[in-house]
Design a protein around this motif. Structure first.
Motif, short mmCIF file in Angstrom:
data_model
loop_
_atom_site.label_atom_id
_atom_site.label_comp_id
_atom_site.label_asym_id
_atom_site.label_seq_id
_atom_site.Cartn_x
_atom_site.Cartn_y
_atom_site.Cartn_z
N TYR A 87 -64.67 -11.38 61.20
CA TYR A 87 -63.51 -12.00 60.55
C TYR A 87 -63.95 -12.62 59.24
N CYS A 88 -62.97 -12.82 58.37
CA CYS A 88 -63.21 -13.51 57.10
C CYS A 88 -62.09 -14.53 56.90
N ALA A 89 -61.72 -14.78 55.67
CA ALA A 89 -60.75 -15.84 55.39
C ALA A 89 -59.37 -15.52 55.94
N GLY A 90 -58.93 -14.30 55.84
CA GLY A 90 -57.60 -13.96 56.31
C GLY A 90 -57.13 -12.63 55.78
N PRO A 91 -55.83 -12.37 55.90
CA PRO A 91 -55.31 -11.06 55.52
C PRO A 91 -55.48 -10.75 54.03
N HIS A 92 -55.68 -11.77 53.23
CA HIS A 92 -55.86 -11.58 51.79
C HIS A 92 -57.31 -11.24 51.42
N CYS A 93 -58.18 -11.15 52.41
CA CYS A 93 -59.61 -10.96 52.20
C CYS A 93 -60.06 -9.67 52.90
N ASN A 94 -60.91 -8.88 52.23
CA ASN A 94 -61.37 -7.65 52.87
C ASN A 94 -62.80 -7.77 53.40
N GLY A 95 -63.31 -8.99 53.48
CA GLY A 95 -64.67 -9.19 53.98
C GLY A 95 -64.86 -8.70 55.40
N ALA A 96 -63.87 -8.88 56.26
CA ALA A 96 -64.00 -8.42 57.65
C ALA A 96 -64.15 -6.91 57.69
N ALA A 97 -63.40 -6.21 56.85
CA ALA A 97 -63.51 -4.75 56.80
C ALA A 97 -64.85 -4.33 56.21
N ARG A 98 -65.34 -5.05 55.22
CA ARG A 98 -66.66 -4.75 54.65
C ARG A 98 -67.75 -4.93 55.70
N GLY A 99 -67.66 -6.01 56.45
CA GLY A 99 -68.63 -6.24 57.52
C GLY A 99 -68.53 -5.20 58.61
N ALA A 100 -67.30 -4.84 58.97
CA ALA A 100 -67.09 -3.83 60.01
C ALA A 100 -67.65 -2.48 59.57
N LEU A 101 -67.46 -2.15 58.31
CA LEU A 101 -67.99 -0.89 57.79
C LEU A 101 -69.52 -0.88 57.85
N ARG A 102 -70.15 -1.98 57.49
CA ARG A 102 -71.62 -2.05 57.54
C ARG A 102 -72.11 -1.89 58.98
N LEU A 103 -71.43 -2.56 59.92
CA LEU A 103 -71.80 -2.43 61.32
C LEU A 103 -71.62 -1.00 61.81
N ALA A 104 -70.51 -0.37 61.45
CA ALA A 104 -70.27 1.01 61.85
C ALA A 104 -71.32 1.94 61.24
N ASP A 105 -71.69 1.68 59.99
CA ASP A 105 -72.74 2.48 59.35
C ASP A 105 -74.07 2.36 60.09
N LEU A 106 -74.27 1.22 60.76
CA LEU A 106 -75.50 1.01 61.54
C LEU A 106 -75.35 1.49 62.99
N GLY A 107 -74.23 2.13 63.29
CA GLY A 107 -74.01 2.68 64.62
C GLY A 107 -73.60 1.66 65.66
N ARG A 108 -73.10 0.50 65.21
CA ARG A 108 -72.72 -0.57 66.13
C ARG A 108 -71.22 -0.55 66.40
#
Length: 132
Positions: A87-108
């Motif tokens: 999670y990040c600040a809220g719907p106005h922030c894409n940090g959660a998606a950036r973090g999720a993408l990094r985790l997915a790239d690592l196979g998590r």
């Protein structure tokens, strides 16, 4: 008269069902995270904002790991099958998606907590303050 809402027809029910069902494989919500944390979470909750914002207020039990710092070595303490929820600040922030993408790239396995900190506060849930 056709409105902007009805100008494009809704998807057929079977297509809509598939789409909306798939959303639950990518997201969870603040209430479900709160409930799971109270019962003993079976996932790791990551606050992917910077340390200063985390210290000002975060979801109790969340670990601060800014999305830009998500690397394989920082995840080594958790088994490969561990589910992470970002999670990040809220719907106005894409940090959660950036973090999720990094985790997915690592196979998590990963989901996003929809609404982020804004959603958490809107639900009336308390914040923890401080670094740890």
């Amino acid at each position: 008269m056709t409105s902007a809402v009805t100008a494009i027809p809704a998807a057929p029910s079977d297509v809509a069902r598939e789409h909306f069902a798939a959303e639950f494989t990518f997201e969870t919500d603040c209430y479900d995270v709160h409930d799971a944390l109270a019962k003993g979470a079976d996932f790791v909750l990551l606050d992917v904002r910077g340390p200063a914002l985390y210290a000002k207020g975060h979801v109790p039990g969340a670990i601060n790991l800014p999305h830009g710092k998500i690397i394989r070595s920082k995840l080594a303490e958790w088994p490969e099958e561990t589910l992470f929820v970002t999670y990040c600040a809220g719907p106005h922030c894409n940090g959660a998606a950036r973090g999720a993408l990094r985790l997915a790239d690592l196979g998590r396995p990963v989901k996003i907590m929809a609404g982020g900190l804004t959603g958490w506060i809107d639900e009336g849930f308390e914040l923890a303050v401080g670094d740890a």
